[in-house]
Design an enzyme around this catalytic site. Structure first.
Site, mmCIF file in Angstrom:
data_model
loop_
_atom_site.group_PDB
_atom_site.id
_atom_site.type_symbol
_atom_site.label_atom_id
_atom_site.label_comp_id
_atom_site.label_asym_id
_atom_site.label_seq_id
_atom_site.Cartn_x
_atom_site.Cartn_y
_atom_site.Cartn_z
ATOM 1 N N VAL A 151 0.804 -1.213 0.000
ATOM 2 C CA VAL A 151 0.000 0.000 0.000
ATOM 3 C C VAL A 151 0.846 1.276 0.000
ATOM 4 C CG1 VAL A 151 -0.176 0.148 2.524
ATOM 5 C CG2 VAL A 151 -2.044 1.041 1.087
ATOM 6 N N ASN A 207 2.244 4.716 1.162
ATOM 7 C CA ASN A 207 2.487 5.282 2.494
ATOM 8 C C ASN A 207 2.443 4.222 3.601
ATOM 9 O OD1 ASN A 207 2.495 8.387 1.962
ATOM 10 N ND2 ASN A 207 0.663 7.636 0.912
ATOM 11 N N GLY A 208 2.777 2.993 3.238
ATOM 12 C CA GLY A 208 2.714 1.912 4.217
ATOM 13 C C GLY A 208 4.000 1.697 4.995
ATOM 14 N N ASP A 220 9.771 3.899 -7.891
ATOM 15 C CA ASP A 220 9.091 5.176 -8.148
ATOM 16 C C ASP A 220 9.944 6.090 -9.020
ATOM 17 O OD1 ASP A 220 6.881 4.444 -6.772
ATOM 18 O OD2 ASP A 220 7.231 5.717 -5.022
ATOM 19 N N VAL A 232 3.503 15.508 0.201
ATOM 20 C CA VAL A 232 3.503 16.428 -0.940
ATOM 21 C C VAL A 232 3.991 15.673 -2.176
ATOM 22 C CG1 VAL A 232 4.443 18.543 -1.903
ATOM 23 C CG2 VAL A 232 3.923 18.413 0.548
ATOM 24 N N TYR A 233 3.192 15.676 -3.234
ATOM 25 C CA TYR A 233 3.543 14.986 -4.468
ATOM 26 C C TYR A 233 3.873 16.000 -5.566
ATOM 27 C CZ TYR A 233 1.806 10.677 -2.394
ATOM 28 O OH TYR A 233 1.634 9.589 -1.579
ATOM 29 N N GLU A 234 4.700 15.563 -6.486
ATOM 30 C CA GLU A 234 5.066 16.398 -7.637
ATOM 31 C C GLU A 234 4.866 15.588 -8.913
ATOM 32 O OE1 GLU A 234 5.748 19.458 -9.790
ATOM 33 O OE2 GLU A 234 5.783 19.610 -7.585
#
Length: 209
Positions: free
Chosen positions: A12, A14-15, A37, A139-141
């Site tokens: 998952v 953020n696991g 990623d 925070v994602y980019e």
């Protein structure tokens, strides 16, 4: 010459995948990490949602698996070379503390074309509420739009997790010398507890090498 051990850490969002991989790497002299990623396809090759004005980052097709395979080959060879050099320097070959280990972390590893390479599979789980609580703090980019988690992230996680559970059921019905196995770990457990378990799992596996 030591055989390379490959550990997959998936599950998952953020696991705790990256955290566990980094902590495990600190414990093993000859080891490295591949973060998948960092190995996605170009954005113009990803599926695009015109309503959310955002790309889908949560499906198997997001990742450049051919590039990932090449990274695995390069990292594996580097680790084996380091193992040989250290063995010659210290005149030993089988001390577990210096066994070469490649950690690969990221979502969807066990639904992917590289699933068969893993010696140990670790899969993090979270309930939806805890997952969203963690994800909305990150925070994602590019920035993740409202609605993405509900439309793509969580449903696809559940879909791929179900796919793995079915895979395990099918495999258990077959007679196999090496049964297909995934270690499901709750992502809300204390990381030190998970680290202790994972390190013990690696040692146990090495004893059977």
């Amino acid at each position: 010459m030591n055989k390379l051990l490959i550990v997959g850490i998936s599950g998952v969002t953020n696991g705790g995948k990256s955290t566990l991989a980094l902590k495990l790497k600190e414990l093993w002299t000859i080891s490295s990490i591949i973060h998948i990623d960092e190995l996605t396809k170009p954005m113009n090759k990803l599926k695009y949602d015109s309503i959310l004005d955002y790309h889908n980052w949560d499906e198997v097709e997001t990742y450049d698996w051919e590039r990932i395979k090449k990274e695995v080959t390069i990292s594996s060879q580097n680790l084996l070379n380091s193992s040989r050099q250290l063995a010659c320097l210290l005149n030993f070959y089988n001390l577990h503390e210096h066994h070469p280990i490649l950690f690969i972390e990221g979502i969807l590893l066990f639904n992917s074309p590289i699933d068969e390479i893993f010696d140990i599979r670790i899969f993090f789980t979270l309930d939806k509420e805890e997952c969203w609580k963690r994800r909305k703090e990150r925070v994602y980019e590019p920035p993740e739009p409202p609605g993405y988690f509900e439309k793509y992230c969580w449903p696809l996680y559940m879909f791929y997790k179900s796919e793995l559970e079915n895979k395990i059921k099918v495999d258990s019905s077959k007679s196999s010398n090496i049964p297909y196995n995934i270690n499901f770990i709750k992502g809300d457990k204390a990381i030190d507890e998970t680290l202790l378990w994972a390190n013990k799992e690696i040692y146990t596996h090495l004893l059977n090498y």
